[in-house]
Enzyme design. Sequence first.
Site, short mmCIF file in Angstrom:
data_model
loop_
_atom_site.label_atom_id
_atom_site.label_comp_id
_atom_site.label_asym_id
_atom_site.label_seq_id
_atom_site.Cartn_x
_atom_site.Cartn_y
_atom_site.Cartn_z
N TYR A 56 0.83 -1.20 0.00
CA TYR A 56 0.00 0.00 0.00
C TYR A 56 0.87 1.25 0.00
CZ TYR A 56 -3.24 3.56 1.76
OH TYR A 56 -3.99 4.70 1.92
N LYS A 83 1.07 4.38 -2.82
CA LYS A 83 0.80 5.79 -2.55
C LYS A 83 2.04 6.66 -2.79
CE LYS A 83 -3.51 5.21 -1.52
NZ LYS A 83 -4.56 5.66 -2.46
#
Length: 263
Positions: free
Chosen positions: A158, A162
Amino acid sequence: MDLRLADKVVVITGAAKGMGAAITLAFAAEGARLVLSGRDMAAIEPVAEAARGMGRSVITVACDITDPVQTEALAAAARDAFGRIDVLVNVAGGTGPMGETAWSTSTEAFEEIVRLNVTGCFNTMKAVLPVMVEQCYGKIVNVGGTFGMRGRAGRMAYSASKWGLRGVTKSTALEAGPHNINVNYVAPGMVEGPRFRTKVIPDVMDRHGVSEAEAVARHADEYALRRITQDEDVANACLFFASDVSRQITGADLAVDGGWAHL
């Protein structure tokens, strides 16, 4: 302060739930015309109806942002309905594997979340930017996360996605700037809501053997303001970047996290 968003055409991905719904209704309250997209149209419709109940013009478009054919169709539908596209807010995204180390994360899980969180936003930006360039005006707001600013153990995939979205944002800001297009990045911290309660908190409870209340408190104690971010906090940041109040800001990261990423 009047943000002058009335009648602006705003495309919002991931508009169905949580932050997406809050962002949608915040723009509706400002008088924007809305193009709401997502994969779960049944979940989007109540949000669309709430915006229509405020007197707003709204269309809904089914769109999987990982499919460039569908994102091109989304942009075409927005332009066909309203004649222009003023704002794109990329909310759609996912969490990826949780509690996994870099060496235990599968290649498939890593690629899946990068495809959704990075390639998906690239697809929507690629679809709307020609319209914005032609009209010499546009605002793009990419909703990322603070784990793309500091990193987080157990959330490598994750976090990588990002960080990647930040790179997409900053480079596109440089390319689009001469066309009077602002491209910025809103980075929520942990946001109160279903994803936080059903995915993040259970993971903390399992790893540390604590109660739900203790798991929430652990997160709150990490922030300077000692509180969890709310959907409305993120929505307000998106309104700021979508408005001409922020006309001289582009390529920026705005952490909405109660004081964690930069402290």
